[in-house]
Design a protein around this motif. Structure first.
Motif, PDB file in Angstrom:
ATOM      1  N   MET A  88      55.808 -28.523  43.639  1.00  0.00           N
ATOM      2  CA  MET A  88      56.593 -28.824  42.480  1.00  0.00           C
ATOM      3  C   MET A  88      56.449 -30.493  42.235  1.00  0.00           C
ATOM      4  O   MET A  88      56.803 -30.722  41.129  1.00  0.00           O
ATOM      5  CB  MET A  88      58.106 -28.571  42.786  1.00  0.00           C
ATOM      6  CG  MET A  88      58.339 -27.135  42.287  1.00  0.00           C
ATOM      7  SD  MET A  88      57.922 -26.662  40.634  1.00  0.00           S
ATOM      8  CE  MET A  88      59.007 -27.452  39.578  1.00  0.00           C
ATOM      9  N   LYS A  89      56.016 -31.120  43.498  1.00  0.00           N
ATOM     10  CA  LYS A  89      55.569 -32.477  43.274  1.00  0.00           C
ATOM     11  C   LYS A  89      54.614 -32.774  42.127  1.00  0.00           C
ATOM     12  O   LYS A  89      54.540 -33.791  41.588  1.00  0.00           O
ATOM     13  CB  LYS A  89      55.141 -33.125  44.626  1.00  0.00           C
ATOM     14  CG  LYS A  89      56.250 -32.856  45.788  1.00  0.00           C
ATOM     15  CD  LYS A  89      57.023 -34.228  45.695  1.00  0.00           C
ATOM     16  CE  LYS A  89      58.122 -33.955  46.899  1.00  0.00           C
ATOM     17  NZ  LYS A  89      59.390 -34.533  46.666  1.00  0.00           N
ATOM     18  N   ASN A  90      53.926 -31.602  42.061  1.00  0.00           N
ATOM     19  CA  ASN A  90      52.846 -31.835  41.278  1.00  0.00           C
ATOM     20  C   ASN A  90      53.268 -31.383  39.624  1.00  0.00           C
ATOM     21  O   ASN A  90      52.493 -31.443  38.621  1.00  0.00           O
ATOM     22  CB  ASN A  90      51.680 -31.095  41.441  1.00  0.00           C
ATOM     23  CG  ASN A  90      51.143 -31.283  42.872  1.00  0.00           C
ATOM     24  OD1 ASN A  90      51.085 -32.368  43.244  1.00  0.00           O
ATOM     25  ND2 ASN A  90      50.919 -30.291  43.470  1.00  0.00           N
ATOM     26  N   HIS A  91      54.479 -31.088  39.545  1.00  0.00           N
ATOM     27  CA  HIS A  91      54.706 -30.543  38.184  1.00  0.00           C
ATOM     28  C   HIS A  91      56.440 -31.194  37.880  1.00  0.00           C
ATOM     29  O   HIS A  91      57.146 -30.632  38.124  1.00  0.00           O
ATOM     30  CB  HIS A  91      55.145 -28.989  38.328  1.00  0.00           C
ATOM     31  CG  HIS A  91      53.576 -28.374  38.663  1.00  0.00           C
ATOM     32  ND1 HIS A  91      52.698 -27.778  37.728  1.00  0.00           N
ATOM     33  CD2 HIS A  91      53.366 -28.010  39.873  1.00  0.00           C
ATOM     34  CE1 HIS A  91      51.930 -27.332  38.448  1.00  0.00           C
ATOM     35  NE2 HIS A  91      52.202 -27.374  39.838  1.00  0.00           N
ATOM     36  N   PRO A  92      56.058 -32.582  37.387  1.00  0.00           N
ATOM     37  CA  PRO A  92      57.457 -33.100  37.194  1.00  0.00           C
ATOM     38  C   PRO A  92      58.213 -32.308  36.039  1.00  0.00           C
ATOM     39  O   PRO A  92      57.692 -31.861  35.121  1.00  0.00           O
ATOM     40  CB  PRO A  92      56.968 -34.568  36.873  1.00  0.00           C
ATOM     41  CG  PRO A  92      55.899 -34.383  36.375  1.00  0.00           C
ATOM     42  CD  PRO A  92      55.146 -33.140  37.250  1.00  0.00           C
ATOM     43  N   LEU A  93      59.787 -32.490  36.223  1.00  0.00           N
ATOM     44  CA  LEU A  93      60.561 -31.676  35.395  1.00  0.00           C
ATOM     45  C   LEU A  93      61.005 -32.755  34.596  1.00  0.00           C
ATOM     46  O   LEU A  93      61.318 -33.901  34.677  1.00  0.00           O
ATOM     47  CB  LEU A  93      61.700 -31.007  36.177  1.00  0.00           C
ATOM     48  CG  LEU A  93      61.312 -29.830  37.061  1.00  0.00           C
ATOM     49  CD1 LEU A  93      62.524 -29.312  37.772  1.00  0.00           C
ATOM     50  CD2 LEU A  93      60.604 -28.925  36.431  1.00  0.00           C
ATOM     51  N   SER A  94      61.266 -32.292  33.059  1.00  0.00           N
ATOM     52  CA  SER A  94      61.627 -33.250  32.290  1.00  0.00           C
ATOM     53  C   SER A  94      63.332 -33.252  32.003  1.00  0.00           C
ATOM     54  O   SER A  94      63.854 -34.322  31.493  1.00  0.00           O
ATOM     55  CB  SER A  94      61.251 -33.119  30.818  1.00  0.00           C
ATOM     56  OG  SER A  94      61.356 -31.738  30.326  1.00  0.00           O
ATOM     57  N   ASN A  95      64.155 -32.219  32.552  1.00  0.00           N
ATOM     58  CA  ASN A  95      65.268 -32.224  32.174  1.00  0.00           C
ATOM     59  C   ASN A  95      66.108 -31.686  33.311  1.00  0.00           C
ATOM     60  O   ASN A  95      67.085 -32.147  34.033  1.00  0.00           O
ATOM     61  CB  ASN A  95      65.470 -31.288  31.082  1.00  0.00           C
ATOM     62  CG  ASN A  95      67.010 -30.707  31.051  1.00  0.00           C
ATOM     63  OD1 ASN A  95      67.928 -31.415  30.549  1.00  0.00           O
ATOM     64  ND2 ASN A  95      67.358 -29.425  31.239  1.00  0.00           N
ATOM     65  N   ALA A  96      65.616 -30.589  34.074  1.00  0.00           N
ATOM     66  CA  ALA A  96      66.454 -30.041  35.114  1.00  0.00           C
ATOM     67  C   ALA A  96      66.061 -30.760  36.498  1.00  0.00           C
ATOM     68  O   ALA A  96      65.197 -31.531  36.493  1.00  0.00           O
ATOM     69  CB  ALA A  96      65.691 -28.649  35.290  1.00  0.00           C
ATOM     70  N   LYS A  97      67.065 -30.502  37.464  1.00  0.00           N
ATOM     71  CA  LYS A  97      66.887 -31.138  38.682  1.00  0.00           C
ATOM     72  C   LYS A  97      66.608 -29.849  39.720  1.00  0.00           C
ATOM     73  O   LYS A  97      67.508 -28.880  39.631  1.00  0.00           O
ATOM     74  CB  LYS A  97      68.177 -31.603  39.166  1.00  0.00           C
ATOM     75  CG  LYS A  97      68.556 -33.185  38.279  1.00  0.00           C
ATOM     76  CD  LYS A  97      69.801 -33.857  38.833  1.00  0.00           C
ATOM     77  CE  LYS A  97      69.863 -35.220  38.139  1.00  0.00           C
ATOM     78  NZ  LYS A  97      71.008 -34.956  37.377  1.00  0.00           N
ATOM     79  N   LEU A  98      65.702 -30.135  40.666  1.00  0.00           N
ATOM     80  CA  LEU A  98      65.391 -28.965  41.354  1.00  0.00           C
ATOM     81  C   LEU A  98      66.293 -29.245  42.747  1.00  0.00           C
ATOM     82  O   LEU A  98      66.862 -30.144  43.164  1.00  0.00           O
ATOM     83  CB  LEU A  98      64.067 -29.559  42.076  1.00  0.00           C
ATOM     84  CG  LEU A  98      63.090 -28.330  42.484  1.00  0.00           C
ATOM     85  CD1 LEU A  98      62.990 -27.426  41.499  1.00  0.00           C
ATOM     86  CD2 LEU A  98      61.622 -28.863  42.872  1.00  0.00           C
ATOM     87  N   ALA A  99      66.950 -28.122  43.247  1.00  0.00           N
ATOM     88  CA  ALA A  99      67.755 -27.965  44.303  1.00  0.00           C
ATOM     89  C   ALA A  99      67.218 -27.201  45.469  1.00  0.00           C
ATOM     90  O   ALA A  99      66.587 -26.074  45.099  1.00  0.00           O
ATOM     91  CB  ALA A  99      69.241 -27.451  43.735  1.00  0.00           C
TER      92      ALA A  99
END
Lengths: 501, 501
Positions: free
Chosen positions: B44-55
């Motif tokens: 997921m480091k290669n796929h930045p999220l624009s809104n959500a936070k990864l937990a």
């Protein structure tokens, strides 16, 4: 509901199962709209119910027609049942825009319709369609509807969330208000469009409703109705209400649920609360260990109470005790620790991964175990078979125990069935009395196309007992041959061991 | 959950879809228990999220171990996400019988674990396992758990109904009490064992919870979790809460739901509230007529709001309005009084008596009407076919529009399917892109044996649109041929008329 229709025969069997389960009323159809439903009520004359009352559905009379001249109402009378479920409009929007009558005329239509059926000696359950949405828009009018039904002699006034629009807190609030206003029993009828049909039914009961409508497995239009398979144990086990006659009846829930799925041509939902295959599944290891020690720490209710069982996903095969029970019934004494049994159970598990399902076909499972244990050898063995099929004709040839047979049929499976049985009954005349009483075809895989694995379930009868087998293959003919052969071999085995005991 | 696992690739795509949908937190896995989950966080480091936070998920530290030495907690740190979802025991039964530590030690384990992650800069969401059952047995202890998590710095304290045991009124009561005691945001996490997960989530929110946990389509252990696909529109459309950023996001629900089913290898549930194929289907003729006039009288919400659409299904009960609508959509102007239409509808009714069902196969119904009206002639016509099938091999030959084709298959139906399509796509290359997306076999008759009438339902797709057909015969091969031929002729007809408009 969309995509589903039951045969007359299945409808009768379902009615008898619901009667046995302890349901109070069985709504058997809408005789005024569907000749098949009228046929069901006629057929039910041959199947007296011991507990439940059969009810016919219908609408309130049409505008401008006298109740005594209304075709729908008279169809209910013609169905000759003791109970009518009558649906009428209670949302002012529907009265004005759909029915296109005045609010007063609608009240009259409801009163006259109920009165007419009451005068003919029927018990009338009145379903107030769109009651909750109607109440939110015009509470006074919906309450007048409820009171009108009461005055006309309805034995229960059922508040229906026909669009499935409501959330639980609204159901509780509105039902509480209506129950306060009524002397007559209040009922609830929920749809699942908001995903709350079961919860809304529970909330209705908590608010004082004492009549609940729903369907087995929630089958119904759009997203379905309240699922009685979930509602009933919630009421009995969690609210302590007497929704069935006894706790013993509750144990029938899983069997009823599965039969209805089967009759509808649907696979059972493994995630279904209370009765699904996974409803009490536990991952193997520490957790499963914990479960056996402190079941109430991991299970909301005891699975046995609803006819279900605990399943550990890895290792032990669920149902091994079932098979042991079967074997003992047949007179084979096998212990749980017998390594041959363990081996056979592993084989069963393998087959289940390939698409077999022995839940409904214990005879095939028993044969696998007996073959594995080595106490028994199939009497009938196929050397080869061949089917030729076209748009005019279906013919099959088969070689069984070295003997050739040939037959035509109305389809390829019928042809091979006839060819195989012609040889089998020549070799074992006792098979002449064996008939096929049920035949089902299910595609168990997730992807369904003409390449899919086919599961064939067969039920046989020799007039005294019934047994069920299963066959699986990408070819429906091969799957049918396997199930058929198991069915014939099973009864030969039974007769053989009966003879030797 | 049982029987389901996602590929890394699909997990990434799902995360990106959830981000786009407007979900706040995406729990990506349990890095301390599963190396695949650790891999997901790396990817997921290669796929930045624009809104959500990864937990990242994890348990409170083990007993007798310092937080800084706890493998599980350090795995969360290693996953390098900003948010941890930490689960801890709150039911005294579990503390004593499963964890086997003192109530005080459990409080310390929770405090230390949260503190440790907070000290490393993480946001911590604390999931209080079995909170509701714990509360019913010992409210004081569960409240101490909640306060301990608050004091340790949790940003949300989530009350979990881990066994799915609760009914809506209990959730409302208990959550209300907890919300009153807390300064920190309270969350809810529901399981569906009583069939109330969606309703219970709604009741938790009504009681003041402002953080909701759930899964897409409710996928989860046993009977599943609260289905966000149902919870979200209930919160947004019925309670007016801002669960997503905008109403536009809500329109993505159906696409998200379908992608997750597809990735899980499951068929979408057509009865699923809000997004299912049948969720806004309307059956009877009169009724469908009403729907077009007053949609709010028949639909709890506008289907477009959740990315779904209204569907009219043809059926025995239906009048002509459904089929007229279909024909008009296709560009055929037929009036209700056209005697050819009436004739065609009679033919449909006749076929339904023979075992056909057009509910799920409107394309076949449309073809019947078009043939009857005479505006259209089937492009593909079969001269004859023949199938030879045995225990080794299945081969079919077919003559279509004068051209011969032959093919082998894994079963007789697969063989004829391949043979027929090989000729058809030679004649009409556009059929190369047409695939079979569903295939069902039902025995609609009263008696079910190998002589029974078989109903075959097929669904086709050309990548843009889907259509469904039906075939009926005592031969499963002939029934399949009929459904297949209708499916191919239907799309040829559509393309033809599109071209001519």
């Amino acid at each position: 509901m969309t995509g589903i229709s039951f045969t007359l025969n299945d409808k009768v069997r379902i009615a008898l199962m619901l009667d046995d389960l302890g349901i109070n009323y069985i709504e058997g159809g809408w005789p005024g709209s569907n000749p098949k439903d009228a046929e069901f009520f006629r057929e039910m004359k041959n199947h007296p119910l011991s507990n439940a009352k059969l009810a016919a559905f219908g609408m309130t009379k049409r505008k401008g027609v006298n109740a005594k001249d209304d075709v729908n109402l008279n169809a209910i009378l013609d169905s000759d049942v003791g109970v009518a479920v009558l649906v009428g409009k209670s949302w002012i929007l529907h009265v004005r825009e759909v029915l296109k009558v005045s609010p007063e005329d609608n009240l009259d239509m409801i009163y006259d319709s109920i009165r007419y059926l009451r005068d003919h000696g029927l018990t009338v359950i009145f379903d107030a369609e769109h009651f909750y949405q109607g109440f939110k828009e015009d509470p006074d009018y919906t309450l007048r509807i409820a009171r009108t039904a009461e005055e006309a002699g309805a034995s229960a006034v059922v508040l229906a969330d026909t669009n499935g629009a409501m959330l639980p807190h609204e159901i509780y609030e509105i039902t509480t208000k209506v129950v306060k206003e009524m002397k007559t029993m209040v009922g609830v009828h929920m749809h699942n469009d908001s995903g709350c049909a079961v919860a809304n039914t529970v909330m209705g009961v908590l608010a004082g409703a004492r009549h609940v409508q729903g369907t087995i497995n929630g089958l119904g239009e759009r997203t379905g109705n309240a699922d009685l398979i979930q509602v009933i144990p919630n009421l009995v086990l969690k609210l302590g209400l007497k929704a069935l006659r006894s706790l013993d009846d509750l144990k029938k829930l899983r069997a009823v649920s599965r039969f209805v799925y089967e009759a509808a041509g649907l696979s059972p939902n493994p995630y279904q609360p209370y009765v699904g295959d996974y409803a009490f599944s536990h991952k193997a290891g520490l957790h499963a260990d914990g479960v056996s020690k402190v079941t109430r720490a991991y299970e909301h209710v005891d699975p046995e109470l609803v006819g279900n069982s605990r399943r550990f996903v890895v290792s032990e095969l669920a149902g091994s005790s079932n098979i042991l029970m079967y074997l003992r019934d047949l007179g084979f004494n096998v212990t749980k620790d017998d390594p041959r049994l363990r081996h056979a159970l592993e084989r069963i598990k393998e087959l289940e991964n390939e698409g077999y399902s022995f839940d409904l076909a214990p005879a095939s499972a028993v044969l696998i175990v007996l073959r594995e244990i080595g106490v028994f050898r199939d009497e009938l063995r196929i050397d080869y078979w061949k089917v030729v099929s076209d748009d005019d004709m279906h013919v099959a040839m088969v070689k069984v125990n070295g003997e050739l047979g040939v037959a035509e049929g109305v389809g390829p499976v019928h042809a091979i069935d006839r060819a195989l049985r012609s040889v089998a009954s020549r070799l074992f005349p006792e098979l002449n009395g064996v008939i096929l009483t049920d035949y089902r075809v299910i595609l168990p895989g997730e992807v369904k196309n003409t390449e899919s694995v086919v599961r064939v379930l067969m039920e046989f009868s020799d007039g005294k007992t019934r047994w069920r087998t299963v066959g699986v293959s990408t070819s429906i003919i091969a799957a049918s041959v396997a199930a058929l052969l198991d069915g014939l071999n099973y009864i030969l085995m039974i007769n053989h061991y009966k003879g030797s005991r």
